[in-house]
Design a protein around this motif. Structure first.
Motif, PDB file in Angstrom:
ATOM      1  N   GLY A  88       9.986 -31.708  17.482  1.00 20.04           N
ATOM      2  CA  GLY A  88       8.883 -30.756  17.611  1.00 20.04           C
ATOM      3  C   GLY A  88       8.545 -30.301  19.017  1.00 20.04           C
ATOM      4  N   ASN A  89       8.598 -31.192  19.983  1.00 21.37           N
ATOM      5  CA  ASN A  89       8.204 -30.790  21.337  1.00 21.37           C
ATOM      6  C   ASN A  89       9.307 -30.057  22.090  1.00 21.37           C
ATOM      7  OD1 ASN A  89       5.485 -31.519  21.521  1.00 21.37           O
ATOM      8  ND2 ASN A  89       6.026 -33.685  21.788  1.00 21.37           N
ATOM      9  N   THR A  90      10.536 -30.549  21.960  1.00 17.71           N
ATOM     10  CA  THR A  90      11.648 -29.849  22.603  1.00 17.71           C
ATOM     11  C   THR A  90      11.761 -28.439  22.035  1.00 17.71           C
ATOM     12  OG1 THR A  90      12.842 -31.905  22.981  1.00 17.71           O
ATOM     13  CG2 THR A  90      14.142 -29.892  23.024  1.00 17.71           C
ATOM     14  N   SER A  91      11.575 -28.306  20.723  1.00 15.74           N
ATOM     15  CA  SER A  91      11.694 -26.978  20.104  1.00 15.74           C
ATOM     16  C   SER A  91      10.588 -26.050  20.597  1.00 15.74           C
ATOM     17  CB  SER A  91      11.693 -27.082  18.581  1.00 15.74           C
ATOM     18  OG  SER A  91      10.661 -27.917  18.105  1.00 15.74           O
ATOM     19  N   ASN A 135      16.991 -35.893   9.193  1.00 16.67           N
ATOM     20  CA  ASN A 135      16.108 -36.269  10.296  1.00 16.67           C
ATOM     21  C   ASN A 135      16.648 -35.747  11.633  1.00 16.67           C
ATOM     22  OD1 ASN A 135      18.141 -38.046  11.076  1.00 16.67           O
ATOM     23  ND2 ASN A 135      17.222 -39.788  10.007  1.00 16.67           N
ATOM     24  N   PHE A 136      15.980 -36.158  12.727  1.00 18.44           N
ATOM     25  CA  PHE A 136      16.382 -35.696  14.063  1.00 18.44           C
ATOM     26  C   PHE A 136      17.845 -36.030  14.362  1.00 18.44           C
ATOM     27  CE2 PHE A 136      17.238 -36.760  18.477  1.00 18.44           C
ATOM     28  CZ  PHE A 136      16.886 -35.582  19.127  1.00 18.44           C
ATOM     29  N   ASP A 137      18.270 -37.236  13.974  1.00 17.30           N
ATOM     30  CA  ASP A 137      19.639 -37.653  14.289  1.00 17.30           C
ATOM     31  C   ASP A 137      20.666 -36.764  13.597  1.00 17.30           C
ATOM     32  OD1 ASP A 137      18.727 -39.939  15.855  1.00 17.30           O
ATOM     33  OD2 ASP A 137      18.145 -40.825  13.941  1.00 17.30           O
ATOM     34  N   PRO A 187       6.929 -44.067  26.219  1.00 16.21           N
ATOM     35  CA  PRO A 187       7.521 -44.128  24.888  1.00 16.21           C
ATOM     36  C   PRO A 187       8.990 -43.731  24.955  1.00 16.21           C
ATOM     37  CG  PRO A 187       6.131 -42.176  25.094  1.00 16.21           C
ATOM     38  CD  PRO A 187       5.997 -42.934  26.373  1.00 16.21           C
ATOM     39  N   VAL A 188       9.817 -44.371  24.141  1.00 20.68           N
ATOM     40  CA  VAL A 188      11.249 -44.060  24.140  1.00 20.68           C
ATOM     41  C   VAL A 188      11.695 -43.608  22.753  1.00 20.68           C
ATOM     42  CG1 VAL A 188      13.559 -45.044  24.369  1.00 20.68           C
ATOM     43  CG2 VAL A 188      11.805 -45.611  26.044  1.00 20.68           C
ATOM     44  N   GLY A 189      12.306 -42.424  22.710  1.00 16.47           N
ATOM     45  CA  GLY A 189      12.870 -41.903  21.473  1.00 16.47           C
ATOM     46  C   GLY A 189      14.361 -41.683  21.659  1.00 16.47           C
ATOM     47  N   GLY A 192      15.939 -39.886  26.905  1.00 21.46           N
ATOM     48  CA  GLY A 192      16.182 -39.008  28.046  1.00 21.46           C
ATOM     49  C   GLY A 192      15.144 -39.192  29.146  1.00 21.46           C
ATOM     50  N   ASN A 193      13.886 -39.349  28.746  1.00 27.31           N
ATOM     51  CA  ASN A 193      12.822 -39.353  29.739  1.00 27.31           C
ATOM     52  C   ASN A 193      12.831 -40.604  30.611  1.00 27.31           C
ATOM     53  OD1 ASN A 193      10.823 -37.703  30.827  1.00 27.31           O
ATOM     54  ND2 ASN A 193       9.181 -38.757  29.717  1.00 27.31           N
ATOM     55  N   ILE A 194      13.109 -41.753  30.022  1.00 30.36           N
ATOM     56  CA  ILE A 194      13.157 -42.986  30.818  1.00 30.36           C
ATOM     57  C   ILE A 194      14.313 -42.887  31.820  1.00 30.36           C
ATOM     58  CG2 ILE A 194      14.607 -44.319  29.182  1.00 30.36           C
ATOM     59  CD1 ILE A 194      12.839 -46.780  29.857  1.00 30.36           C
ATOM     60  N   CYS A 310      -4.117 -37.659  23.595  1.00 26.99           N
ATOM     61  CA  CYS A 310      -2.662 -37.497  23.582  1.00 26.99           C
ATOM     62  C   CYS A 310      -2.186 -37.611  22.145  1.00 26.99           C
ATOM     63  CB  CYS A 310      -1.990 -38.549  24.457  1.00 26.99           C
ATOM     64  SG  CYS A 310      -2.150 -40.237  23.823  1.00 26.99           S
ATOM     65  N   GLU A 311      -0.940 -37.244  21.900  1.00 24.89           N
ATOM     66  CA  GLU A 311      -0.426 -37.355  20.536  1.00 24.89           C
ATOM     67  C   GLU A 311      -0.001 -38.806  20.254  1.00 24.89           C
ATOM     68  OE1 GLU A 311       3.602 -35.924  19.528  1.00 24.89           O
ATOM     69  OE2 GLU A 311       3.452 -34.725  21.347  1.00 24.89           O
ATOM     70  N   PRO A 312       0.196 -39.164  18.975  1.00 26.96           N
ATOM     71  CA  PRO A 312       0.499 -40.565  18.642  1.00 26.96           C
ATOM     72  C   PRO A 312       1.673 -41.154  19.437  1.00 26.96           C
ATOM     73  CG  PRO A 312      -0.029 -39.379  16.646  1.00 26.96           C
ATOM     74  CD  PRO A 312      -0.005 -38.351  17.747  1.00 26.96           C
ATOM     75  N   ALA A 313       2.797 -40.454  19.506  1.00 26.53           N
ATOM     76  CA  ALA A 313       3.962 -40.999  20.220  1.00 26.53           C
ATOM     77  C   ALA A 313       3.606 -41.379  21.651  1.00 26.53           C
ATOM     78  CB  ALA A 313       5.111 -39.985  20.222  1.00 26.53           C
ATOM     79  N   SER A 314       2.794 -40.568  22.294  1.00 26.45           N
ATOM     80  CA  SER A 314       2.417 -40.806  23.688  1.00 26.45           C
ATOM     81  C   SER A 314       1.615 -42.087  23.842  1.00 26.45           C
ATOM     82  CB  SER A 314       1.579 -39.641  24.213  1.00 26.45           C
ATOM     83  OG  SER A 314       2.177 -38.414  23.893  1.00 26.45           O
ATOM     84  N   ALA A 315       0.767 -42.364  22.845  1.00 29.38           N
ATOM     85  CA  ALA A 315      -0.099 -43.541  22.908  1.00 29.38           C
ATOM     86  C   ALA A 315       0.692 -44.832  22.805  1.00 29.38           C
ATOM     87  CB  ALA A 315      -1.142 -43.478  21.791  1.00 29.38           C
TER      88      ALA A 315
HETATM   89  N1  F0G Z   1       6.892 -38.562  23.421  1.00 28.40           N
HETATM   90  C1  F0G Z   1       6.913 -37.349  22.865  1.00 28.40           C
HETATM   91  C2  F0G Z   1       5.611 -36.668  22.619  1.00 28.40           C
HETATM   92  C3  F0G Z   1       8.141 -36.741  22.534  1.00 28.40           C
HETATM   93  O1  F0G Z   1       8.143 -35.539  21.977  1.00 28.40           O
HETATM   94  C4  F0G Z   1       9.343 -37.440  22.771  1.00 28.40           C
HETATM   95  C5  F0G Z   1      10.631 -36.861  22.400  1.00 28.40           C
HETATM   96  C6  F0G Z   1       9.262 -38.703  23.367  1.00 28.40           C
HETATM   97  C7  F0G Z   1       8.026 -39.234  23.675  1.00 28.40           C
HETATM   98  C8  F0G Z   1      10.463 -39.523  23.678  1.00 28.40           C
HETATM   99  O2  F0G Z   1      11.152 -39.030  24.785  1.00 28.40           O
HETATM  100  O3  F0G Z   1      13.336 -38.672  23.686  1.00 28.40           O
HETATM  101  O4  F0G Z   1      13.129 -38.646  26.155  1.00 28.40           O
HETATM  102  O5  F0G Z   1      12.912 -40.764  24.893  1.00 28.40           O
HETATM  103  N2  F0G Z   1      10.747 -35.811  21.729  1.00 28.40           N
HETATM  104  C9  F0G Z   1      12.014 -35.109  21.447  1.00 28.40           C
HETATM  105  C10 F0G Z   1      11.734 -33.761  20.799  1.00 28.40           C
HETATM  106  C11 F0G Z   1      13.000 -35.921  20.726  1.00 28.40           C
HETATM  107  O6  F0G Z   1      12.568 -33.265  20.049  1.00 28.40           O
HETATM  108  O7  F0G Z   1      10.686 -33.198  21.057  1.00 28.40           O
HETATM  109  P1  F0G Z   1      12.728 -39.300  24.899  1.00 28.40           P
END
Ligand code: F0G
Length: 377
Positions: A88-91, A135-137, A187-189, A192-194, A310-315
């Protein structure tokens, strides 16, 4: 005074752009580093806790840092279309920067599993939204396959320019604190960000020809960044937190059916797997997981006690840090930065659903309003 015109202009000498490059920017970066005042007190720990509020970027997440760089380079290389898979955020970011550049964005999103605000963004910015029954993968796999067969540039974080843009968050933190924090929690998904933050911290710790960082793993004594001296001869321990149902780094292997309320990080097959392990090892950090309940409680805590939505993932970064501060893994006296990756407004449904205090409905008259106030006070 000079007008702030985005992170590429600010950190131009450390980014892969030329003097004539047309920069595609929406004024991203330069986000506030907010010192938390109430949460450390509630914890009863003397700790310097900062939130890097990335939700204040132009499309509401840290993805704008990577996207300004990736789209700038895609346009420079003559690309007319970009593509990404996304939770959702990258898009949202891809759609906005493509609109700005006047090119087409294709976005693959998991059907029914992205927050409403993010879907609204992708649609409003005029991208071609493709919902996949997966899913995303699955989306990531498809994007990599199709990029070999159609004239589109991938702007997921496997595009190296994405991480180059995102590393600037670390620069901003060191510029502001005057040094690197002791711990950086995020947060790690897809991971990339870490990875991007570690590149940024490492570049700043590395003095190039005059590098004084002991056993610098960044330049190996041969740094590209010979212009600056050592800005900060230290780097933080990088701590990555995942949602329990989507925690491949905690399990130690890929996860096939990731599930979490934090849809942004509902990822089981992270693309930057090797890089993130290397970051963890080099920095002396660790990975851990948080339950959905812990994540939502941390999200509520930030809004109620600090006024930061912030959004849930961020928390997830606060949820994990709370535990590690309480158990002493992050010791008293530490300086800790939490990345709050996305804005709370992205996901109003999850926010409203978790508020037990529902709005009060009353008659539009003075007495009713008075009674409502006195009931609370
Ligand atoms: N937090 C938020 C709000 C995100 O949207 C993402 C990743 C992450 C943390 C994790 O960051 O992937 O660099 O480890 N969102 C991607 C997206 C996958 O499609 O928006 P990451």
């Amino acid at each position: 005074t000079t007008r702030y015109t985005g992170l590429i202009e600010r950190y131009r000498d450390r980014l892969p752009v030329g003097a004539d490059t047309r920069v595609i920017s929406l004024g991203e970066g330069n986000t506030p580093l907010i010192r938390l005042e109430n949460i450390p007190r509630l914890l009863g720990r003397s700790i310097e806790l900062y939130a890097k509020y990335e939700g204040l970027n132009p499309t509401g997440s840290f993805k704008d840092r990577g996207m300004t760089m990736a789209v700038t380079r895609a346009v420079e290389e003559g690309s007319r279309a970009i593509i990404c898979a996304s939770t959702g955020n990258t898009s949202a970011a891809a759609a906005a920067y493509a609109a700005r550049a006047g090119i087409t964005a294709f976005v693959l999103i998991p059907d029914g599993k992205i927050a409403m605000g993010k879907l609204a963004q992708a649609m409003m910015y005029g991208s071609a939204v493709i919902q996949i029954k997966g899913n995303f993968d699955d989306g990531m796999r498809l994007v990599k396959e199709v990029a070999g067969e159609a004239p589109v540039t991938i702007v997921n974080s496997i595009n190296p320019y994405r991480l180059q843009g995102q590393k600037t968050a670390a620069f901003e933190i060191v510029d502001e604190l005057g040094r690197a924090p002791d711990y950086h929690c995020l947060p790690v998904g897809n991971a990339g960000n870490i990875t991007a933050h570690w590149i940024g911290y490492s570049e700043y710790a590395c003095g190039g020809r005059d590098c004084v960082t002991e056993s610098c793993t960044f330049c190996n004594g041969d740094c590209r960044f010979v212009s600056g001296g050592p800005v900060s001869a230290s780097r933080p321990k990088m701590v990555g937190y995942q949602a329990g149902g989507a925690a491949p780094f905690v399990r130690g292997h890929m996860v096939d059916h990731p599930e979490t309320v934090a849809t942004a990080i509902r990822i089981g097959h992270p693309q930057s797997w090797d890089q993130a392990w290397q970051v963890s090892r080099e920095s002396g950090g660790w990975f851990d997981e948080c339950s959905d309940e812990e994540i939502l409680a941390a999200q509520k805590m930030l809004t109620e006690h600090e006024g930061i939505f912030c959004e849930p993932a961020s928390a997830t970064s606060l949820a994990g840090a709370l535990r590690d501060i309480r158990n002493g893994k992050i010791p008293e006296g530490s300086t800790v930065v939490l990345t709050l990756t996305g804005n709370g407004l992205k996901d109003p449904d999850t926010a409203i659903a978790q508020c037990t205090q529902k709005p009060l409905t009353i008659e539009a008259e003075l007495d009713s309003v008075k009674r409502a106030i006195l009931d609370v006070l």
